[in-house]
Write a protein that holds these residues in place. Sequence first.
Motif, PDB file in Angstrom:
ATOM      1  N   UNK A 129      12.432  69.503 -44.614  1.00 46.18           N
ATOM      2  CA  UNK A 129      11.627  68.987 -43.493  1.00 46.18           C
ATOM      3  C   UNK A 129      11.584  67.455 -43.451  1.00 46.18           C
ATOM      4  N   UNK A 130      11.550  66.840 -44.607  1.00 40.21           N
ATOM      5  CA  UNK A 130      11.535  65.375 -44.674  1.00 40.21           C
ATOM      6  C   UNK A 130      12.855  64.801 -44.154  1.00 40.21           C
ATOM      7  N   UNK A 131      13.968  65.368 -44.597  1.00 44.00           N
ATOM      8  CA  UNK A 131      15.268  64.857 -44.166  1.00 44.00           C
ATOM      9  C   UNK A 131      15.506  65.099 -42.675  1.00 44.00           C
ATOM     10  N   UNK A 132      14.940  66.161 -42.158  1.00 46.41           N
ATOM     11  CA  UNK A 132      15.035  66.397 -40.714  1.00 46.41           C
ATOM     12  C   UNK A 132      14.385  65.250 -39.954  1.00 46.41           C
ATOM     13  N   UNK A 133      13.260  64.775 -40.437  1.00 46.30           N
ATOM     14  CA  UNK A 133      12.587  63.645 -39.786  1.00 46.30           C
ATOM     15  C   UNK A 133      13.410  62.363 -39.886  1.00 46.30           C
ATOM     16  N   UNK A 134      14.296  62.297 -40.863  1.00 47.01           N
ATOM     17  CA  UNK A 134      15.145  61.112 -41.016  1.00 47.01           C
ATOM     18  C   UNK A 134      16.464  61.233 -40.267  1.00 47.01           C
ATOM     19  N   UNK A 135      16.609  62.301 -39.471  1.00 54.99           N
ATOM     20  CA  UNK A 135      17.793  62.426 -38.633  1.00 54.99           C
ATOM     21  C   UNK A 135      18.874  63.343 -39.158  1.00 54.99           C
ATOM     22  N   UNK A 136      18.620  64.052 -40.238  1.00 56.34           N
ATOM     23  CA  UNK A 136      19.593  65.007 -40.764  1.00 56.34           C
ATOM     24  C   UNK A 136      19.431  66.348 -40.052  1.00 56.34           C
ATOM     25  N   UNK A 137      20.525  67.111 -39.987  1.00 52.56           N
ATOM     26  CA  UNK A 137      20.479  68.462 -39.439  1.00 52.56           C
ATOM     27  C   UNK A 137      21.147  69.417 -40.410  1.00 52.56           C
ATOM     28  N   UNK A 138      20.726  70.680 -40.353  1.00 56.27           N
ATOM     29  CA  UNK A 138      21.297  71.698 -41.237  1.00 56.27           C
ATOM     30  C   UNK A 138      22.679  72.086 -40.731  1.00 56.27           C
ATOM     31  N   UNK A 139      23.640  72.163 -41.645  1.00 55.96           N
ATOM     32  CA  UNK A 139      24.994  72.577 -41.301  1.00 55.96           C
ATOM     33  C   UNK A 139      25.123  74.096 -41.387  1.00 55.96           C
ATOM     34  N   UNK A 140      25.849  74.657 -40.452  1.00 57.22           N
ATOM     35  CA  UNK A 140      26.155  76.081 -40.526  1.00 57.22           C
ATOM     36  C   UNK A 140      27.246  76.292 -41.571  1.00 57.22           C
ATOM     37  N   UNK A 141      27.434  77.548 -41.946  1.00 56.59           N
ATOM     38  CA  UNK A 141      28.457  77.865 -42.934  1.00 56.59           C
ATOM     39  C   UNK A 141      29.835  77.424 -42.459  1.00 56.59           C
ATOM     40  N   UNK A 142      30.095  77.579 -41.181  1.00 53.81           N
ATOM     41  CA  UNK A 142      31.404  77.200 -40.635  1.00 53.81           C
ATOM     42  C   UNK A 142      31.626  75.688 -40.652  1.00 53.81           C
ATOM     43  N   UNK A 143      30.545  74.905 -40.712  1.00 52.42           N
ATOM     44  CA  UNK A 143      30.673  73.443 -40.673  1.00 52.42           C
ATOM     45  C   UNK A 143      30.882  72.829 -42.056  1.00 52.42           C
ATOM     46  N   UNK A 144      30.751  73.623 -43.099  1.00 53.27           N
ATOM     47  CA  UNK A 144      30.864  73.069 -44.442  1.00 53.27           C
ATOM     48  C   UNK A 144      32.309  72.675 -44.738  1.00 53.27           C
ATOM     49  N   UNK A 145      32.479  71.493 -45.310  1.00 48.74           N
ATOM     50  CA  UNK A 145      33.798  71.050 -45.734  1.00 48.74           C
ATOM     51  C   UNK A 145      34.100  71.641 -47.115  1.00 48.74           C
ATOM     52  N   UNK A 146      35.333  71.505 -47.534  1.00 50.32           N
ATOM     53  CA  UNK A 146      35.709  72.016 -48.852  1.00 50.32           C
ATOM     54  C   UNK A 146      34.895  71.347 -49.956  1.00 50.32           C
ATOM     55  N   UNK A 147      34.673  70.053 -49.809  1.00 47.21           N
ATOM     56  CA  UNK A 147      33.894  69.341 -50.816  1.00 47.21           C
ATOM     57  C   UNK A 147      32.463  69.834 -50.902  1.00 47.21           C
ATOM     58  N   UNK A 148      31.851  70.080 -49.758  1.00 50.56           N
ATOM     59  CA  UNK A 148      30.477  70.579 -49.751  1.00 50.56           C
ATOM     60  C   UNK A 148      30.402  71.992 -50.313  1.00 50.56           C
ATOM     61  N   UNK A 149      31.395  72.806 -50.027  1.00 54.59           N
ATOM     62  CA  UNK A 149      31.413  74.160 -50.595  1.00 54.59           C
ATOM     63  C   UNK A 149      31.494  74.104 -52.121  1.00 54.59           C
ATOM     64  N   UNK A 150      32.279  73.172 -52.632  1.00 58.04           N
ATOM     65  CA  UNK A 150      32.387  73.037 -54.081  1.00 58.04           C
ATOM     66  C   UNK A 150      31.053  72.599 -54.693  1.00 58.04           C
TER      67      UNK A 150
END
Length: 209
Positions: A129-150
């Motif tokens: 919730x804090x990061x959402x207020x700072x402009x972050x959004x949740x990524x869907x599974x399809x949006x994850x990069x290989x690095x983030x999956x690792x």
Amino acid sequence: MRIRSARRSDLPLLQEIERAAGEPFRALGMAFVADDDPPPLDLLEGYRQAGRCWVATDPLSATGDRPLGYVLADPVDGALHIEQVSVDPAAARRGIGRELIAHLAALAARQGMTALTLTTFTGVPWNAPYYTRLGFRVLTEDELTDGLRAIRAEEAQHGLDRWPRVCMRRDLSAVPRPSPAPKAMKTPPVPDTSGAADDSGALAVSGGP
């Protein structure tokens, strides 16, 4: 508030901040997180030597140049990934976390990176919730990069997936590069109107037949 690169002498203090920052998780039934060891000194030193560890201090306060919070970051798939950001609870509600993230955003934009990314708990008020207020959004599974999956797979092995956890992203606007200074214009030669030939063999005419 001052954001500066970490010094070697800061590193034990960053471990103290991490231990203190973990304690509030205990009240949420997340003792596993509260009891987790802070990053070891050799890991922190690796980030420091790589220039990817920054601290926040308040030189005008009683704490002087002592770190009140810190952040670690890694380049991951064209973005700057926030590996860890922690603030001493004694210095909470002073915007320290926000300033550390703003520092990373400016740095990443100058380096041509596209975004900041992070992983965090969804049910912790000072996390997703804090990061959402700072402009972050949740990524869907399809949006994850290989690095983030690792990264997520490593976190799962560490046991962090016993509570809901997500990847988040904050897109950055590229900082325009300064335009090169215009080249100085050469002053054109003043024509010789005396009627005499110049050194180049061209004839300057004063006018008339």
